[in-house]
Design an enzyme around this catalytic site. Structure first.
Site, PDB file in Angstrom:
ATOM      1  N   ALA A 239       0.823  -1.213   0.000  1.00  0.00           N
ATOM      2  CA  ALA A 239       0.000   0.000   0.000  1.00  0.00           C
ATOM      3  C   ALA A 239       0.856   1.261   0.000  1.00  0.00           C
ATOM      4  O   ALA A 239       2.088   1.221   0.068  1.00  0.00           O
ATOM      5  CB  ALA A 239      -0.936  -0.028   1.200  1.00  0.00           C
ATOM      6  N   HIS A 240       0.163   2.409  -0.033  1.00  0.00           N
ATOM      7  CA  HIS A 240       0.847   3.709  -0.131  1.00  0.00           C
ATOM      8  C   HIS A 240       1.727   3.974   1.083  1.00  0.00           C
ATOM      9  O   HIS A 240       1.399   3.614   2.205  1.00  0.00           O
ATOM     10  CB  HIS A 240      -0.168   4.844  -0.297  1.00  0.00           C
ATOM     11  CG  HIS A 240      -1.144   4.970   0.827  1.00  0.00           C
ATOM     12  ND1 HIS A 240      -2.282   4.213   0.908  1.00  0.00           N
ATOM     13  CD2 HIS A 240      -1.156   5.775   1.915  1.00  0.00           C
ATOM     14  CE1 HIS A 240      -2.948   4.539   1.992  1.00  0.00           C
ATOM     15  NE2 HIS A 240      -2.287   5.480   2.634  1.00  0.00           N
ATOM     16  N   ASN A 241       2.867   4.593   0.817  1.00  0.00           N
ATOM     17  CA  ASN A 241       3.838   5.024   1.829  1.00  0.00           C
ATOM     18  C   ASN A 241       4.504   3.865   2.580  1.00  0.00           C
ATOM     19  O   ASN A 241       5.133   4.083   3.615  1.00  0.00           O
ATOM     20  CB  ASN A 241       3.193   5.978   2.841  1.00  0.00           C
ATOM     21  CG  ASN A 241       2.784   7.293   2.213  1.00  0.00           C
ATOM     22  OD1 ASN A 241       1.621   7.466   1.841  1.00  0.00           O
ATOM     23  ND2 ASN A 241       3.727   8.217   2.067  1.00  0.00           N
ATOM     24  N   SER A 259       1.609   2.749   5.063  1.00  0.00           N
ATOM     25  CA  SER A 259       2.694   3.233   5.926  1.00  0.00           C
ATOM     26  C   SER A 259       3.332   2.147   6.785  1.00  0.00           C
ATOM     27  O   SER A 259       3.928   2.441   7.818  1.00  0.00           O
ATOM     28  CB  SER A 259       2.190   4.379   6.822  1.00  0.00           C
ATOM     29  OG  SER A 259       1.752   5.474   6.032  1.00  0.00           O
TER      30      SER A 259
END
Length: 340
Positions: A239-241, A259
Protein backbone atom coordinates in the site's frame (compact mmCIF):
# COMPACT_ATOMS: atom_id res chain seq x y z
CA UNK A 1 24.95 -25.98 -25.87
CA UNK A 2 26.55 -28.97 -24.14
CA UNK A 3 28.63 -29.16 -20.94
CA UNK A 4 30.50 -32.04 -19.32
CA UNK A 5 30.52 -32.98 -15.66
CA UNK A 6 34.11 -31.81 -15.24
CA UNK A 7 33.29 -28.41 -16.77
CA UNK A 8 30.29 -27.97 -14.47
CA UNK A 9 32.30 -29.10 -11.43
CA UNK A 10 35.03 -26.58 -12.23
CA UNK A 11 32.44 -23.81 -12.46
CA UNK A 12 30.81 -24.75 -9.13
CA UNK A 13 33.99 -25.85 -7.30
CA UNK A 14 32.42 -29.28 -7.02
CA UNK A 15 33.64 -32.87 -6.94
CA UNK A 16 32.75 -35.36 -9.69
CA UNK A 17 31.70 -38.84 -8.61
CA UNK A 18 31.36 -40.94 -11.76
CA UNK A 19 32.13 -40.15 -15.39
CA UNK A 20 33.77 -36.71 -15.75
CA UNK A 21 32.98 -36.79 -19.49
CA UNK A 22 29.22 -37.25 -18.93
CA UNK A 23 27.54 -34.48 -20.93
CA UNK A 24 24.27 -32.57 -20.56
CA UNK A 25 22.42 -30.06 -22.71
CA UNK A 26 19.23 -29.48 -20.71
CA UNK A 27 17.68 -29.47 -17.21
CA UNK A 28 15.04 -31.78 -15.73
CA UNK A 29 13.44 -32.49 -12.38
CA UNK A 30 15.02 -35.54 -10.82
CA UNK A 31 11.77 -37.53 -11.04
CA UNK A 32 11.45 -36.68 -14.74
CA UNK A 33 15.10 -37.08 -15.71
CA UNK A 34 16.18 -38.09 -19.21
CA UNK A 35 19.57 -38.84 -20.77
CA UNK A 36 21.43 -35.61 -21.51
CA UNK A 37 19.72 -33.75 -18.66
CA UNK A 38 21.05 -32.30 -15.41
CA UNK A 39 19.00 -32.63 -12.21
CA UNK A 40 19.60 -31.79 -8.57
CA UNK A 41 18.81 -33.27 -5.17
CA UNK A 42 18.45 -30.80 -2.30
CA UNK A 43 15.40 -32.12 -0.44
CA UNK A 44 15.87 -35.62 0.97
CA UNK A 45 12.17 -36.34 0.40
CA UNK A 46 13.17 -36.84 -3.24
CA UNK A 47 16.22 -38.99 -2.53
CA UNK A 48 14.54 -42.20 -3.71
CA UNK A 49 14.31 -40.74 -7.23
CA UNK A 50 18.12 -40.60 -7.42
CA UNK A 51 18.36 -44.38 -7.80
CA UNK A 52 15.96 -44.52 -10.74
CA UNK A 53 16.46 -41.20 -12.55
CA UNK A 54 17.63 -41.29 -16.16
CA UNK A 55 19.39 -37.91 -15.87
CA UNK A 56 23.04 -38.00 -16.87
CA UNK A 57 24.25 -35.70 -14.06
CA UNK A 58 22.78 -34.93 -10.64
CA UNK A 59 23.96 -32.17 -8.29
CA UNK A 60 23.97 -33.24 -4.63
CA UNK A 61 25.15 -31.67 -1.39
CA UNK A 62 28.73 -32.43 -0.46
CA UNK A 63 27.78 -34.47 2.61
CA UNK A 64 25.34 -36.72 0.72
CA UNK A 65 26.18 -40.45 0.78
CA UNK A 66 24.13 -42.74 -1.53
CA UNK A 67 22.52 -45.76 0.11
CA UNK A 68 22.80 -47.87 -3.07
CA UNK A 69 24.38 -47.69 -6.55
CA UNK A 70 23.59 -44.67 -8.72
CA UNK A 71 23.79 -44.76 -12.51
CA UNK A 72 24.00 -40.97 -12.91
CA UNK A 73 27.24 -39.05 -12.48
CA UNK A 74 27.11 -37.03 -9.28
CA UNK A 75 28.62 -33.60 -8.70
CA UNK A 76 29.01 -32.84 -5.01
CA UNK A 77 28.71 -29.14 -4.14
CA UNK A 78 28.29 -27.08 -0.98
CA UNK A 79 24.67 -26.26 -1.76
CA UNK A 80 22.86 -28.12 -4.55
CA UNK A 81 19.88 -25.74 -4.65
CA UNK A 82 22.06 -22.65 -4.89
CA UNK A 83 24.29 -24.31 -7.49
CA UNK A 84 21.45 -25.24 -9.82
CA UNK A 85 20.17 -21.67 -9.52
CA UNK A 86 23.57 -20.41 -10.69
CA UNK A 87 23.54 -22.81 -13.64
CA UNK A 88 19.99 -21.82 -14.62
CA UNK A 89 21.02 -18.15 -14.53
CA UNK A 90 23.99 -18.87 -16.81
CA UNK A 91 21.73 -20.90 -19.13
CA UNK A 92 19.19 -18.07 -19.30
CA UNK A 93 21.93 -15.57 -20.14
CA UNK A 94 22.85 -17.61 -23.20
CA UNK A 95 19.39 -17.02 -24.69
CA UNK A 96 19.65 -14.14 -27.14
CA UNK A 97 17.67 -11.06 -26.13
CA UNK A 98 15.17 -9.42 -28.44
CA UNK A 99 16.09 -6.04 -29.85
CA UNK A 100 14.35 -3.21 -31.66
CA UNK A 101 11.06 -1.36 -31.44
CA UNK A 102 8.00 -3.10 -32.89
CA UNK A 103 6.12 -1.08 -35.54
CA UNK A 104 2.94 -1.06 -33.44
CA UNK A 105 4.67 0.25 -30.30
CA UNK A 106 4.15 3.90 -29.40
CA UNK A 107 7.22 5.74 -28.15
CA UNK A 108 6.74 9.43 -27.34
CA UNK A 109 9.09 11.85 -29.14
CA UNK A 110 10.55 13.06 -25.84
CA UNK A 111 11.20 9.55 -24.50
CA UNK A 112 14.78 8.25 -24.32
CA UNK A 113 15.29 4.54 -25.02
CA UNK A 114 18.77 3.16 -24.39
CA UNK A 115 20.88 0.86 -26.54
CA UNK A 116 20.02 -2.81 -27.17
CA UNK A 117 16.46 -2.42 -25.91
CA UNK A 118 13.32 -4.21 -27.06
CA UNK A 119 9.88 -2.61 -27.11
CA UNK A 120 7.16 -5.09 -28.07
CA UNK A 121 3.85 -4.88 -29.93
CA UNK A 122 1.38 -2.24 -28.70
CA UNK A 123 3.62 -1.14 -25.85
CA UNK A 124 3.46 2.52 -24.85
CA UNK A 125 6.41 4.63 -23.68
CA UNK A 126 5.19 8.06 -22.52
CA UNK A 127 6.56 11.57 -22.69
CA UNK A 128 9.92 12.21 -21.00
CA UNK A 129 10.37 8.57 -20.01
CA UNK A 130 13.98 7.42 -19.65
CA UNK A 131 14.71 3.74 -20.40
CA UNK A 132 18.19 2.39 -19.68
CA UNK A 133 20.18 0.11 -21.97
CA UNK A 134 19.36 -3.56 -22.46
CA UNK A 135 15.75 -3.32 -21.26
CA UNK A 136 13.12 -5.78 -22.48
CA UNK A 137 9.64 -4.25 -22.64
CA UNK A 138 7.13 -6.81 -23.87
CA UNK A 139 3.75 -6.48 -25.58
CA UNK A 140 1.05 -4.18 -24.12
CA UNK A 141 3.29 -2.73 -21.43
CA UNK A 142 2.44 0.84 -20.42
CA UNK A 143 5.15 3.13 -19.04
CA UNK A 144 3.57 6.51 -18.38
CA UNK A 145 5.04 9.99 -18.38
CA UNK A 146 8.35 10.85 -16.69
CA UNK A 147 9.13 7.33 -15.46
CA UNK A 148 12.74 6.22 -15.19
CA UNK A 149 13.99 2.66 -15.83
CA UNK A 150 17.56 1.56 -15.15
CA UNK A 151 19.58 -0.85 -17.28
CA UNK A 152 18.53 -4.44 -18.06
CA UNK A 153 14.98 -4.20 -16.74
CA UNK A 154 12.50 -6.85 -17.88
CA UNK A 155 8.79 -5.96 -18.09
CA UNK A 156 6.56 -8.86 -19.12
CA UNK A 157 3.33 -8.42 -21.14
CA UNK A 158 0.63 -6.28 -19.59
CA UNK A 159 2.69 -4.50 -16.94
CA UNK A 160 1.49 -0.98 -16.10
CA UNK A 161 3.80 1.64 -14.60
CA UNK A 162 2.08 4.90 -13.71
CA UNK A 163 3.62 8.35 -14.16
CA UNK A 164 6.81 9.48 -12.42
CA UNK A 165 7.78 6.09 -10.90
CA UNK A 166 11.42 5.05 -10.72
CA UNK A 167 12.95 1.61 -11.34
CA UNK A 168 16.57 0.72 -10.67
CA UNK A 169 18.79 -1.67 -12.63
CA UNK A 170 17.86 -5.31 -13.36
CA UNK A 171 14.26 -5.01 -12.17
CA UNK A 172 11.94 -7.79 -13.33
CA UNK A 173 8.16 -7.25 -13.27
CA UNK A 174 5.78 -10.02 -14.31
CA UNK A 175 2.53 -9.80 -16.25
CA UNK A 176 -0.40 -7.87 -14.84
CA UNK A 177 1.59 -6.08 -12.14
CA UNK A 178 0.67 -2.44 -11.51
CA UNK A 179 3.27 -0.03 -10.16
CA UNK A 180 2.14 3.40 -8.98
CA UNK A 181 -1.66 3.14 -8.83
CA UNK A 182 -3.25 5.50 -6.31
CA UNK A 183 -2.98 4.62 -2.65
CA UNK A 184 -6.33 3.87 -1.00
CA UNK A 185 -6.98 7.25 0.58
CA UNK A 186 -10.52 8.53 1.23
CA UNK A 187 -11.73 10.92 3.94
CA UNK A 188 -15.33 10.75 5.26
CA UNK A 189 -17.11 13.97 4.27
CA UNK A 190 -20.73 13.95 5.39
CA UNK A 191 -22.71 11.82 2.98
CA UNK A 192 -19.73 10.76 0.86
CA UNK A 193 -15.99 10.04 0.84
CA UNK A 194 -13.58 12.69 -0.35
CA UNK A 195 -10.69 11.25 -2.32
CA UNK A 196 -7.25 12.23 -0.99
CA UNK A 197 -5.00 12.93 -4.00
CA UNK A 198 -1.98 10.63 -4.12
CA UNK A 199 0.76 12.87 -5.44
CA UNK A 200 3.80 10.74 -4.53
CA UNK A 201 5.60 8.03 -6.50
CA UNK A 202 6.97 4.48 -6.23
CA UNK A 203 10.72 3.86 -6.08
CA UNK A 204 11.95 0.34 -6.86
CA UNK A 205 15.66 -0.24 -6.32
CA UNK A 206 18.12 -2.58 -8.08
CA UNK A 207 17.67 -6.36 -8.49
CA UNK A 208 14.01 -6.46 -7.44
CA UNK A 209 11.61 -9.05 -8.84
CA UNK A 210 7.85 -8.49 -8.67
CA UNK A 211 5.36 -11.26 -9.40
CA UNK A 212 2.29 -11.35 -11.62
CA UNK A 213 -0.72 -9.24 -10.60
CA UNK A 214 1.15 -7.65 -7.71
CA UNK A 215 0.34 -4.02 -6.91
CA UNK A 216 2.67 -1.42 -5.42
CA UNK A 217 0.73 1.79 -4.74
CA UNK A 218 2.13 5.29 -5.03
CA UNK A 219 2.49 7.33 -1.85
CA UNK A 220 0.24 10.15 -0.74
CA UNK A 221 3.39 12.29 -0.60
CA UNK A 222 7.02 11.28 -1.00
CA UNK A 223 7.55 7.70 -2.15
CA UNK A 224 6.60 4.11 -1.53
CA UNK A 225 9.88 2.14 -1.47
CA UNK A 226 10.79 -1.37 -2.52
CA UNK A 227 14.45 -1.65 -1.60
CA UNK A 228 17.20 -3.51 -3.44
CA UNK A 229 17.04 -7.27 -3.81
CA UNK A 230 13.41 -7.61 -2.69
CA UNK A 231 11.43 -10.52 -4.16
CA UNK A 232 7.63 -10.25 -4.22
CA UNK A 233 5.52 -13.23 -5.28
CA UNK A 234 2.28 -13.06 -7.28
CA UNK A 235 -0.70 -11.05 -6.00
CA UNK A 236 1.12 -9.16 -3.26
CA UNK A 237 -0.31 -5.78 -2.17
CA UNK A 238 2.05 -3.03 -1.04
CA UNK A 239 0.00 0.00 0.00
CA UNK A 240 0.85 3.71 -0.13
CA UNK A 241 3.84 5.02 1.83
CA UNK A 242 5.08 1.51 2.70
CA UNK A 243 8.74 0.52 2.69
CA UNK A 244 9.91 -3.02 2.03
CA UNK A 245 13.48 -3.45 3.29
CA UNK A 246 16.37 -4.81 1.25
CA UNK A 247 16.35 -8.52 0.39
CA UNK A 248 13.00 -9.20 2.03
CA UNK A 249 10.88 -11.91 0.37
CA UNK A 250 7.09 -12.19 0.39
CA UNK A 251 5.02 -15.16 -0.77
CA UNK A 252 1.74 -14.88 -2.65
CA UNK A 253 -1.14 -12.77 -1.32
CA UNK A 254 0.80 -10.97 1.39
CA UNK A 255 -0.87 -7.63 2.13
CA UNK A 256 0.63 -4.46 3.61
CA UNK A 257 -1.65 -1.68 4.82
CA UNK A 258 -0.56 1.92 4.42
CA UNK A 259 2.69 3.23 5.93
CA UNK A 260 3.94 -0.19 7.05
CA UNK A 261 7.73 -0.44 7.29
CA UNK A 262 9.27 -3.90 6.77
CA UNK A 263 12.93 -4.44 7.68
CA UNK A 264 15.73 -6.11 5.75
CA UNK A 265 16.00 -9.86 5.08
CA UNK A 266 12.50 -10.63 6.37
CA UNK A 267 10.57 -13.68 5.17
CA UNK A 268 6.78 -13.44 4.91
CA UNK A 269 4.63 -16.53 4.28
CA UNK A 270 1.60 -16.59 1.99
CA UNK A 271 -1.46 -14.51 2.92
CA UNK A 272 0.26 -12.82 5.84
CA UNK A 273 -1.34 -9.45 6.60
CA UNK A 274 0.14 -6.33 8.18
CA UNK A 275 -1.80 -3.53 9.88
CA UNK A 276 -0.93 0.02 8.87
CA UNK A 277 1.61 2.33 10.50
CA UNK A 278 3.65 -0.47 12.11
CA UNK A 279 7.37 -1.21 11.95
CA UNK A 280 8.81 -4.70 11.46
CA UNK A 281 12.48 -5.22 12.37
CA UNK A 282 15.20 -6.90 10.33
CA UNK A 283 15.33 -10.67 9.74
CA UNK A 284 11.84 -11.34 11.06
CA UNK A 285 9.94 -14.49 10.08
CA UNK A 286 6.21 -14.09 9.48
CA UNK A 287 4.29 -17.36 9.12
CA UNK A 288 1.63 -18.01 6.48
CA UNK A 289 -1.72 -16.29 7.21
CA UNK A 290 -0.26 -14.41 10.18
CA UNK A 291 -2.07 -11.23 11.16
CA UNK A 292 0.54 -8.73 12.36
CA UNK A 293 -1.06 -5.83 14.25
CA UNK A 294 1.91 -4.31 16.10
CA UNK A 295 5.61 -3.54 15.86
CA UNK A 296 8.12 -6.41 15.87
CA UNK A 297 11.73 -6.28 17.04
CA UNK A 298 14.66 -7.59 14.98
CA UNK A 299 14.68 -11.37 14.57
CA UNK A 300 11.12 -11.94 15.82
CA UNK A 301 9.29 -15.06 14.60
CA UNK A 302 5.48 -15.03 14.60
CA UNK A 303 2.52 -17.03 13.33
CA UNK A 304 -1.24 -16.95 13.76
CA UNK A 305 -3.84 -14.20 13.82
CA UNK A 306 -3.33 -12.11 15.81
CA UNK A 307 0.34 -12.96 15.32
CA UNK A 308 2.15 -14.52 18.28
CA UNK A 309 5.26 -16.49 19.19
CA UNK A 310 5.16 -19.91 17.45
CA UNK A 311 5.39 -21.85 20.75
CA UNK A 312 2.45 -19.93 22.16
CA UNK A 313 0.53 -20.41 18.93
CA UNK A 314 0.97 -24.19 18.86
CA UNK A 315 0.12 -24.50 22.56
CA UNK A 316 -3.03 -22.49 21.88
CA UNK A 317 -3.93 -24.71 18.94
CA UNK A 318 -3.50 -27.79 21.14
CA UNK A 319 -5.99 -26.29 23.59
CA UNK A 320 -8.30 -25.28 20.74
CA UNK A 321 -8.61 -28.88 19.58
CA UNK A 322 -9.76 -29.86 23.07
CA UNK A 323 -12.39 -27.14 23.44
CA UNK A 324 -15.41 -29.38 22.61
CA UNK A 325 -14.54 -31.90 25.31
CA UNK A 326 -13.60 -29.12 27.73
CA UNK A 327 -17.01 -27.52 27.11
CA UNK A 328 -18.68 -30.86 27.75
CA UNK A 329 -16.81 -31.20 31.05
CA UNK A 330 -17.82 -27.67 32.08
CA UNK A 331 -21.48 -28.41 31.30
CA UNK A 332 -21.32 -31.63 33.28
CA UNK A 333 -19.88 -29.75 36.26
CA UNK A 334 -22.59 -27.09 35.99
CA UNK A 335 -25.31 -29.73 35.82
CA UNK A 336 -23.87 -31.55 38.83
CA UNK A 337 -23.71 -28.31 40.80
CA UNK A 338 -27.31 -27.46 39.94
CA UNK A 339 -28.44 -30.92 41.08
CA UNK A 340 -26.68 -30.40 44.42
Amino acid sequence: MQFTAEQIAALLQGEVVGDPKAAVRNFAKIEEGEPGCLSFLANMKYAHYLYETASSIVLVNRDFVPEKPVSATLIKVDNAYESVARLLTIYQQTVEKRRGIHPTAVVAPTAEVGEDCYVGPHAYIGENVKVGSGCQIYANVVVEERCELGDDCLLYPGVSIYHDCKLGHRVTIHSGAVIGADGFGFAPAGDHYEKIPQIGIVTIEDDVEIGANTCVDRSTMGSTYVRRGVKLDNMVQVAHNCEVGAHTVMSAQVGLAGSTKIGQWCMCGGQAGFAGHIKIGDRCGIGAQAGVIGNLKDGTQVIGSPAMDPKTFFRSMAVMKRLPEMMRDVNELKNARQQD
